[in-house]
Each structure stands twice: as C-alpha cells, then as structure tokens.
Scaffold this motif. Structure first.
Motif, PDB file in Angstrom:
ATOM      1  N   THR A 186      44.574  50.489  36.878  1.00 59.54           N
ATOM      2  CA  THR A 186      45.021  49.170  37.330  1.00 59.54           C
ATOM      3  C   THR A 186      44.274  48.752  38.584  1.00 59.54           C
ATOM      4  OG1 THR A 186      47.204  49.533  36.369  1.00 59.54           O
ATOM      5  CG2 THR A 186      47.039  47.827  38.058  1.00 59.54           C
ATOM      6  N   HIS A 187      44.119  49.673  39.506  1.00 63.47           N
ATOM      7  CA  HIS A 187      43.377  49.374  40.737  1.00 63.47           C
ATOM      8  C   HIS A 187      41.949  48.958  40.405  1.00 63.47           C
ATOM      9  CE1 HIS A 187      42.014  49.649  44.868  1.00 63.47           C
ATOM     10  NE2 HIS A 187      41.011  50.408  44.445  1.00 63.47           N
ATOM     11  N   GLU A 188      41.306  49.682  39.508  1.00 65.84           N
ATOM     12  CA  GLU A 188      39.935  49.348  39.120  1.00 65.84           C
ATOM     13  C   GLU A 188      39.879  47.978  38.463  1.00 65.84           C
ATOM     14  OE1 GLU A 188      38.670  52.647  36.711  1.00 65.84           O
ATOM     15  OE2 GLU A 188      38.507  53.995  38.446  1.00 65.84           O
ATOM     16  N   GLU A 189      40.853  47.656  37.615  1.00 64.18           N
ATOM     17  CA  GLU A 189      40.894  46.352  36.945  1.00 64.18           C
ATOM     18  C   GLU A 189      41.100  45.230  37.953  1.00 64.18           C
ATOM     19  OE1 GLU A 189      40.884  43.493  33.868  1.00 64.18           O
ATOM     20  OE2 GLU A 189      40.146  45.549  33.960  1.00 64.18           O
ATOM     21  N   VAL A 190      42.019  45.403  38.864  1.00 63.93           N
ATOM     22  CA  VAL A 190      42.253  44.383  39.898  1.00 63.93           C
ATOM     23  C   VAL A 190      41.002  44.220  40.756  1.00 63.93           C
ATOM     24  CG1 VAL A 190      43.580  43.835  41.982  1.00 63.93           C
ATOM     25  CG2 VAL A 190      44.757  44.634  39.921  1.00 63.93           C
ATOM     26  N   ASP A 191      40.380  45.313  41.120  1.00 58.93           N
ATOM     27  CA  ASP A 191      39.166  45.261  41.924  1.00 58.93           C
ATOM     28  C   ASP A 191      38.064  44.500  41.176  1.00 58.93           C
ATOM     29  OD1 ASP A 191      37.830  46.045  44.365  1.00 58.93           O
ATOM     30  OD2 ASP A 191      36.636  47.423  43.125  1.00 58.93           O
ATOM     31  N   ARG A 192      37.914  44.777  39.876  1.00 54.01           N
ATOM     32  CA  ARG A 192      36.911  44.083  39.064  1.00 54.01           C
ATOM     33  C   ARG A 192      37.189  42.590  39.019  1.00 54.01           C
ATOM     34  NH1 ARG A 192      36.780  41.784  34.561  1.00 54.01           N
ATOM     35  NH2 ARG A 192      38.803  42.524  33.850  1.00 54.01           N
ATOM     36  N   LEU A 204      38.871  40.766  41.169  1.00 55.36           N
ATOM     37  CA  LEU A 204      38.625  40.165  42.488  1.00 55.36           C
ATOM     38  C   LEU A 204      37.133  39.988  42.743  1.00 55.36           C
ATOM     39  CD1 LEU A 204      41.336  42.001  44.630  1.00 55.36           C
ATOM     40  CD2 LEU A 204      41.311  39.583  43.957  1.00 55.36           C
ATOM     41  N   ARG A 205      36.336  40.943  42.288  1.00 52.94           N
ATOM     42  CA  ARG A 205      34.882  40.787  42.448  1.00 52.94           C
ATOM     43  C   ARG A 205      34.375  39.610  41.601  1.00 52.94           C
ATOM     44  NH1 ARG A 205      34.915  46.301  42.073  1.00 52.94           N
ATOM     45  NH2 ARG A 205      34.090  46.256  39.959  1.00 52.94           N
ATOM     46  N   GLU A 206      34.891  39.477  40.377  1.00 51.43           N
ATOM     47  CA  GLU A 206      34.493  38.360  39.503  1.00 51.43           C
ATOM     48  C   GLU A 206      34.863  37.018  40.115  1.00 51.43           C
ATOM     49  OE1 GLU A 206      36.191  39.022  35.654  1.00 51.43           O
ATOM     50  OE2 GLU A 206      34.794  40.653  35.164  1.00 51.43           O
ATOM     51  N   MET A 207      35.994  36.981  40.806  1.00 45.27           N
ATOM     52  CA  MET A 207      36.434  35.731  41.440  1.00 45.27           C
ATOM     53  C   MET A 207      35.712  35.493  42.758  1.00 45.27           C
ATOM     54  SD  MET A 207      40.565  36.109  40.674  1.00 45.27           S
ATOM     55  CE  MET A 207      40.919  35.509  42.263  1.00 45.27           C
ATOM     56  N   GLY A 208      34.954  36.452  43.205  1.00 47.89           N
ATOM     57  CA  GLY A 208      34.255  36.319  44.482  1.00 47.89           C
ATOM     58  C   GLY A 208      35.110  36.649  45.683  1.00 47.89           C
ATOM     59  N   ALA A 209      36.288  37.161  45.455  1.00 39.68           N
ATOM     60  CA  ALA A 209      37.180  37.502  46.569  1.00 39.68           C
ATOM     61  C   ALA A 209      36.877  38.873  47.145  1.00 39.68           C
ATOM     62  CB  ALA A 209      38.634  37.450  46.105  1.00 39.68           C
ATOM     63  N   ARG A 210      36.071  39.628  46.440  1.00 41.40           N
ATOM     64  CA  ARG A 210      35.714  40.981  46.905  1.00 41.40           C
ATOM     65  C   ARG A 210      34.269  41.226  46.555  1.00 41.40           C
ATOM     66  NH1 ARG A 210      39.798  45.631  45.613  1.00 41.40           N
ATOM     67  NH2 ARG A 210      40.869  44.612  47.303  1.00 41.40           N
ATOM     68  N   LYS A 211      33.572  41.897  47.436  1.00 41.60           N
ATOM     69  CA  LYS A 211      32.154  42.186  47.199  1.00 41.60           C
ATOM     70  C   LYS A 211      31.988  43.477  46.445  1.00 41.60           C
ATOM     71  CE  LYS A 211      30.543  39.789  51.227  1.00 41.60           C
ATOM     72  NZ  LYS A 211      29.744  39.818  52.400  1.00 41.60           N
TER      73      LYS A 211
END
Length: 90
Positions: free
Chosen positions: A75-81, A83-90
C-alpha cells in the motif's frame, strides 16, 4: 508449631537460614507458603494444555503479522507511486 526432624536436617536448615540472614521460622514459613501455592495436578494439566494451544497459535499469528506487513508495504508503495504520478512527490 513443633515438628520432628533429624539432627542433620536441623543443622542444614539452621545453616541455610543463617546464610540468608533469616530465622529458621521465617525460612519454614516461606517454604510452607511456596509449597501451598504450588498448582495442583489439574492446574498443571490445564496450564500445559494452554501452553500447547498458544504454541500452536504462534505460527498463525506470525503469518498474519507477516501478511499485514506485506500489505502495508504494498500500500505504501502504491500511494508513493500515485503521489509521484500526480507530481506531489519526486
């Protein structure tokens, strides 16, 4: 209370009490209390059965915790992915 014992046992008891800085009476009271507080044979059998059940359950609990940990990591990996797709995380 008076009880009968051998001279050898009396000497051992006195030496035991003296080595611990206690009276013979205190040692005897403590020994009697420990003896009385021991579980009965039925209680021992119940405890043994309980220990066996707990020992059987532990592998299942470990497996459940491992699965929960895996799901949290996924779940953490999915959320991280996301957020990166949305540009909220690098």
């Amino acid at each position: 209370m008076t009880y009968l014992t051998s001279a050898e046992h009396k000497a051992q008891l006195e030496a035991f009490a003296k080595a611990r800085g206690q009276s013979v009476g205190n040692v005897l009271r403590e020994a009697a209390a420990r003896y009385i507080d021991q579980p009965s044979d039925d209680e021992e059998a119940e405890l043994a059965a309980l220990v066996a059940e707990v020992n059987k359950a532990i592998p299942k609990m470990e497996a459940a915790l491992d699965e929960m940990s895996r799901k949290m990591r996924d779940t953490h990996e999915e959320v991280d992915r996301m957020l990166r797709e949305m540009g909220a995380r690098k």
